[in-house]
Scaffold this motif. Structure first.
Motif, mmCIF file in Angstrom:
data_model
loop_
_atom_site.group_PDB
_atom_site.id
_atom_site.type_symbol
_atom_site.label_atom_id
_atom_site.label_comp_id
_atom_site.label_asym_id
_atom_site.label_seq_id
_atom_site.Cartn_x
_atom_site.Cartn_y
_atom_site.Cartn_z
ATOM 1 N N ILE A 81 -22.441 -12.242 3.198
ATOM 2 C CA ILE A 81 -23.636 -11.475 3.518
ATOM 3 C C ILE A 81 -23.237 -10.494 4.609
ATOM 4 O O ILE A 81 -22.785 -10.901 5.681
ATOM 5 N N VAL A 82 -23.375 -9.193 4.291
ATOM 6 C CA VAL A 82 -22.944 -8.150 5.237
ATOM 7 C C VAL A 82 -24.041 -7.104 5.399
ATOM 8 O O VAL A 82 -24.864 -6.908 4.504
ATOM 9 N N ASN A 83 -24.045 -6.452 6.554
ATOM 10 C CA ASN A 83 -24.944 -5.329 6.791
ATOM 11 C C ASN A 83 -24.327 -4.077 6.197
ATOM 12 O O ASN A 83 -23.113 -3.861 6.305
ATOM 13 N N LEU A 84 -25.156 -3.244 5.593
ATOM 14 C CA LEU A 84 -24.702 -1.951 5.110
ATOM 15 C C LEU A 84 -24.916 -0.912 6.205
ATOM 16 O O LEU A 84 -25.536 -1.195 7.228
ATOM 17 N N THR A 85 -24.412 0.291 5.999
ATOM 18 C CA THR A 85 -24.546 1.318 7.029
ATOM 19 C C THR A 85 -25.988 1.792 7.168
ATOM 20 O O THR A 85 -26.349 2.337 8.204
ATOM 21 N N ASP A 86 -26.810 1.593 6.134
ATOM 22 C CA ASP A 86 -28.225 1.954 6.218
ATOM 23 C C ASP A 86 -28.917 0.996 7.179
ATOM 24 O O ASP A 86 -28.555 -0.165 7.282
ATOM 25 N N ARG A 89 -30.585 -2.730 5.903
ATOM 26 C CA ARG A 89 -30.169 -3.077 4.536
ATOM 27 C C ARG A 89 -28.963 -4.002 4.622
ATOM 28 O O ARG A 89 -28.075 -3.805 5.442
ATOM 29 N N PHE A 90 -28.959 -5.007 3.761
ATOM 30 C CA PHE A 90 -27.801 -5.897 3.720
ATOM 31 C C PHE A 90 -27.467 -6.242 2.279
ATOM 32 O O PHE A 90 -28.250 -6.007 1.360
ATOM 33 N N MET A 91 -26.274 -6.795 2.104
ATOM 34 C CA MET A 91 -25.775 -7.137 0.780
ATOM 35 C C MET A 91 -25.274 -8.564 0.781
ATOM 36 O O MET A 91 -24.617 -8.995 1.728
ATOM 37 N N LYS A 92 -25.589 -9.274 -0.297
ATOM 38 C CA LYS A 92 -25.021 -10.592 -0.528
ATOM 39 C C LYS A 92 -24.173 -10.477 -1.784
ATOM 40 O O LYS A 92 -24.643 -9.984 -2.811
ATOM 41 N N SER A 125 -18.742 -0.683 5.417
ATOM 42 C CA SER A 125 -18.619 0.771 5.499
ATOM 43 C C SER A 125 -19.401 1.475 4.390
ATOM 44 O O SER A 125 -19.408 2.696 4.317
ATOM 45 N N LYS A 126 -20.073 0.719 3.548
ATOM 46 C CA LYS A 126 -20.803 1.281 2.414
ATOM 47 C C LYS A 126 -22.286 1.426 2.718
ATOM 48 O O LYS A 126 -22.852 0.673 3.504
ATOM 49 N N SER A 127 -22.892 2.403 2.057
ATOM 50 C CA SER A 127 -24.344 2.566 2.152
ATOM 51 C C SER A 127 -24.964 2.165 0.822
ATOM 52 O O SER A 127 -24.269 2.031 -0.186
ATOM 53 N N SER A 134 -24.431 1.848 -11.777
ATOM 54 C CA SER A 134 -23.250 1.192 -12.355
ATOM 55 C C SER A 134 -21.956 1.871 -11.920
ATOM 56 O O SER A 134 -20.942 1.201 -11.738
ATOM 57 N N ASP A 135 -21.976 3.188 -11.751
ATOM 58 C CA ASP A 135 -20.765 3.882 -11.295
ATOM 59 C C ASP A 135 -20.369 3.446 -9.895
ATOM 60 O O ASP A 135 -19.196 3.243 -9.606
ATOM 61 N N GLY A 136 -21.351 3.288 -9.023
ATOM 62 C CA GLY A 136 -21.080 2.841 -7.666
ATOM 63 C C GLY A 136 -20.504 1.436 -7.620
ATOM 64 O O GLY A 136 -19.588 1.145 -6.849
#
Length: 168
Positions: A81-86, A89-92, A125-127, A134-136
């Protein structure tokens, strides 16, 4: 007195039949169905047969006989689980790494903290904009694979599979 027949003097008119649009469409449909059937038959029965010949010939050329393909070895990485640059916003994300050899599995497991660090540094480092769509996600997958092999110092990891991905 000879009488000439009057009918012989007139030219005979021959009526030409033209094809109607309906007939043209029917003939075109028949041609398409036949072409499609021929293509299907070729790809279904003959193309695989030719591929088999090529692979056997290449095995003969290299001196290898029909080897069993390498067993797919998947190594799971526990969810991150990480924070995004936004802001806020976070990502799991959960991953599985594919390696081609049992000895590589041991190397990857031994270097797991290094690999997790490389993934975390990349993801933070991603937003949201760069990973949405899908490309991202495909680009992210390629970047993760590249970073992990770079961290290991050689091409050990063959593929990266996202088993869970959530952005909030």
């Amino acid at each position: 007195m000879t009488e000439e027949p009057e009918e012989a003097a007139e030219p005979v008119k021959v009526q030409k039949k033209s094809l109607s649009i309906k007939q043209i469409l029917i003939f075109g449909g028949i041609i398409l169905v036949l072409a499609g059937g021929g293509f299907f038959t070729y790809t279904k029965f003959f193309a695989k047969h030719e591929e088999g010949k090529e692979s056997k010939e290449s095995a003969k050329d290299t001196g290898h006989k029909d080897k069993k393909p390498a067993e797919q070895i998947l190594i799971p990485i526990e969810p991150l689980i990480v924070n995004l640059t936004d802001k806020s916003r976070f990502m799991k994300i959960s991953l599985q790494l594919e390696v081609g050899d049992k000895k590589h599995e041991d190397i990857v497991k031994e270097k797991m903290p290094l690999l997790r660090d490389a993934i975390i540094m990349l993801l933070t480092s991603k937003s949201y904009e760069t990973i949405s769509g899908s490309d991202g996600k495909m680009q992210l997958k390629d970047e993760v694979l590249s970073r992990l092999n770079q961290a290991l110092g050689k091409e050990i990891i063959l593929n990266v599979y996202f088993t869970e991905l959530m952005v909030q």
